[in-house]
Design an enzyme around this catalytic site. Structure first.
Site, PDB file in Angstrom:
ATOM      1  N   ASP A  27       0.836  -1.216   0.000  1.00 38.20           N
ATOM      2  CA  ASP A  27       0.000   0.000   0.000  1.00 38.20           C
ATOM      3  C   ASP A  27       0.868   1.262   0.000  1.00 38.20           C
ATOM      4  OD1 ASP A  27      -2.303   1.486   0.015  1.00 38.20           O
ATOM      5  OD2 ASP A  27      -2.677   1.265   2.160  1.00 38.20           O
ATOM      6  N   HIS A  44       2.567   3.249  -8.947  1.00 37.15           N
ATOM      7  CA  HIS A  44       2.398   1.821  -9.237  1.00 37.15           C
ATOM      8  C   HIS A  44       3.604   1.288 -10.014  1.00 37.15           C
ATOM      9  CE1 HIS A  44      -1.505   2.018  -7.545  1.00 37.15           C
ATOM     10  NE2 HIS A  44      -2.105   2.629  -8.546  1.00 37.15           N
ATOM     11  N   LEU A 138      11.438 -20.038  -5.107  1.00 35.89           N
ATOM     12  CA  LEU A 138      10.367 -19.267  -4.478  1.00 35.89           C
ATOM     13  C   LEU A 138       9.065 -19.370  -5.284  1.00 35.89           C
ATOM     14  CD1 LEU A 138       9.597 -16.893  -2.414  1.00 35.89           C
ATOM     15  CD2 LEU A 138      10.203 -15.350  -4.290  1.00 35.89           C
TER      16      LEU A 138
HETATM   17  C1  FPP Z   1      -2.026   0.127  -3.291  1.00 27.63           C
HETATM   18  O1  FPP Z   1      -1.535   1.437  -3.256  1.00 27.63           O
HETATM   19  C2  FPP Z   1      -1.509  -0.539  -4.466  1.00 27.63           C
HETATM   20  C3  FPP Z   1      -2.260  -1.127  -5.444  1.00 27.63           C
HETATM   21  C4  FPP Z   1      -3.725  -1.201  -5.432  1.00 27.63           C
HETATM   22  C5  FPP Z   1      -1.612  -1.713  -6.622  1.00 27.63           C
HETATM   23  C6  FPP Z   1      -0.429  -2.548  -6.269  1.00 27.63           C
HETATM   24  C7  FPP Z   1       0.325  -2.808  -7.475  1.00 27.63           C
HETATM   25  C8  FPP Z   1       1.650  -2.783  -7.562  1.00 27.63           C
HETATM   26  C9  FPP Z   1       2.592  -2.551  -6.443  1.00 27.63           C
HETATM   27  C10 FPP Z   1       2.265  -3.049  -8.831  1.00 27.63           C
HETATM   28  C11 FPP Z   1       2.621  -4.492  -8.851  1.00 27.63           C
HETATM   29  C12 FPP Z   1       2.283  -4.982 -10.127  1.00 27.63           C
HETATM   30  C13 FPP Z   1       2.238  -6.259 -10.448  1.00 27.63           C
HETATM   31  C14 FPP Z   1       2.050  -6.592 -11.859  1.00 27.63           C
HETATM   32  C15 FPP Z   1       2.336  -7.346  -9.490  1.00 27.63           C
HETATM   33  P1  FPP Z   1      -2.576   2.624  -3.371  1.00 27.63           P
HETATM   34  O2  FPP Z   1      -2.771   2.926  -4.811  1.00 27.63           O
HETATM   35  O3  FPP Z   1      -3.819   2.263  -2.629  1.00 27.63           O
HETATM   36  O4  FPP Z   1      -1.807   3.784  -2.663  1.00 27.63           O
HETATM   37  P2  FPP Z   1      -2.461   4.931  -1.756  1.00 27.63           P
HETATM   38  O5  FPP Z   1      -2.991   4.244  -0.534  1.00 27.63           O
HETATM   39  O6  FPP Z   1      -1.290   5.779  -1.451  1.00 27.63           O
HETATM   40  O7  FPP Z   1      -3.497   5.611  -2.568  1.00 27.63           O
END
Ligand code: FPP
Length: 253
Positions: A27, A44, A138
C-alpha cells in the site's frame, strides 16, 4: 497435492525462524507519487521495482512463498483510467519479467477471479504459470481480482457442487478448494502505507499469522525495511492458542 497443516486444527511442530510464507499488502503507491507531484500511476510503476527487490530478498533469505496483493475485488471501484493502467501494467510485467523469474527458478501463480480480465491477460497468465510450473524456487503468488470472502465462498460452493448431499462441511473439506491450497498459511503478513487493516486479503489463511505494519510507502520498502520486518517476526512468540509457559521447552530464533 501437498497437505499443509491448519493453524486452528493442529499445533505446528515448530515455527520457522525464516518465515516460510510472507504475505504483503503493497500500500501507498498513490501517496508516494502524490508527494512527488506525479500522477498516482507513477507510484504503481515504482511499486513494481519495490516488488522486484522484495522477491530477490525473499529468494536470498530462503522464504518459500511470497504472496502479494496487487488488485483486490474492491479495486474495480477506482477511477477507470487507474484500473486500466493497472491492467496494462500486469500485462507488461508478465511480458517483460517472466523470463527473468524463470531463470531464478521462481514459480509464478496468479490467484483470484479471472472473469473480468481481458482474453489477452488471461492468456498471458496461463502461459506464465505454465512456463514456471516446474520451478522449485520461491513461489510468487500475485493476488489479482482477489478477495478473501470470494475465496472462502468459492471454495464452499465448489465443495458443495462436488458433494451436494453434505449437510455440514469441515475445514478439511473446504481447504483443498481455497485459491492458495498449494501453500502453507502465511507466517508473516506485512502491510506498508500506515493503514492497519486486512482489507479482505487472505481472511481464512491469516488466522494465526503475525501481522506487521509499517508507515513506509510501498515504493520506499527496500531490503533494509524487509530485514526489519523479518527481525520483528523473529522476536514474536507464536503461541497458537497455548500459554507462554507451554512454549518454554521450545527454543526461539
Ligand atoms: C495500493 O496502493 C496498491 C495497489 C492497489 C496496486 C499494487 C500494485 C503494484 C505494487 C504493482 C505491482 C504490479 C504487479 C504486476 C504485481 P494505493 O494505490 O492504494 O496507494 P495509496 O494508498 O497511497 O493511494
Amino acid at each position: 497435492m501437498a497437505i499443509f497443516r491448519s493453524s486452528t486444527r493442529d499445533v505446528p511442530d515448530d515455527t520457522p525462524c525464516v518465515p516460510r510464507h510472507v504475505a504483503i499488502i503493497m500500500d501507498g503507491n498513490g501517496r508516494w507519487a502524490k508527494q512527488r507531484m506525479m500522477p498516482r500511476v507513477f507510484g504503481h510503476k515504482r511499486g513494481v521495482d519495490a516488488l522486484r527487490e522484495t522477491v530477490k530478498a525473499c529468494d536470498t533469505l530462503g522464504v518459500e512463498y511470497l504472496t502479494v496483493f496487487a488488485f483486490s475485488s474492491e479495486n474495480w471501484r477506482r477511477p477507470a483510467d487507474e484500473v486500466s493502467f493497472l491492467m496494462g501494467l500486469f500485462l507488461r510485467v508478465l511480458n517483460t519479467e517472466i523470463e527473468r523469474m524463470h531463470e531464478r527458478g521462481i514459480r509464478l501463480k496468479i490467484v483470484g477471479s479471472r472473469d473480468k480480465f481481458s482474453a489477452e491477460l488471461v492468456g498471458l497468465i496461463e502461459a506464465a504459470e505454465a512456463r514456471t510450473a516446474d520451478n522449485t524456487g520461491l513461489t510468487l503468488s500475485i493476488a489479482a481480482d482477489y478477495g478473501g470472502r470470494w475465496d472462502v465462498l468459492n471454495a464452499v460452493n465448489r465443495c458443495l457442487a462436488e458433494q451436494p448431499a453434505r449437510a455440514a462441511l469441515t475445514e478439511d473439506d473446504i481447504a483443498p478448494f481455497l485459491a492458495m491450497n498449494y501453500a502453507p498459511e502465511p507466517d508473516l503478513f506485512i502491510r506498508t502505507g500506515g493503514e492497519q487493516r486486512i482489507s479482505n486479503f487472505l481472511l481464512w489463511q491469516l488466522a494465526y499469522t503475525e501481522l506487521y505494519f509499517t508507515d513506509l510507502l510501498w515504493p520506499d520498502f527496500g531490503l533494509g525495511a524487509f530485514n526489519d520486518a523479518i527481525a520483528w517476526y523473529q522476536g514474536r512468540e507464536r503461541r497458537f492458542g497455548r500459554t507462554s509457559e507451554q512454549l518454554q521447552a521450545t527454543s526461539g530464533c
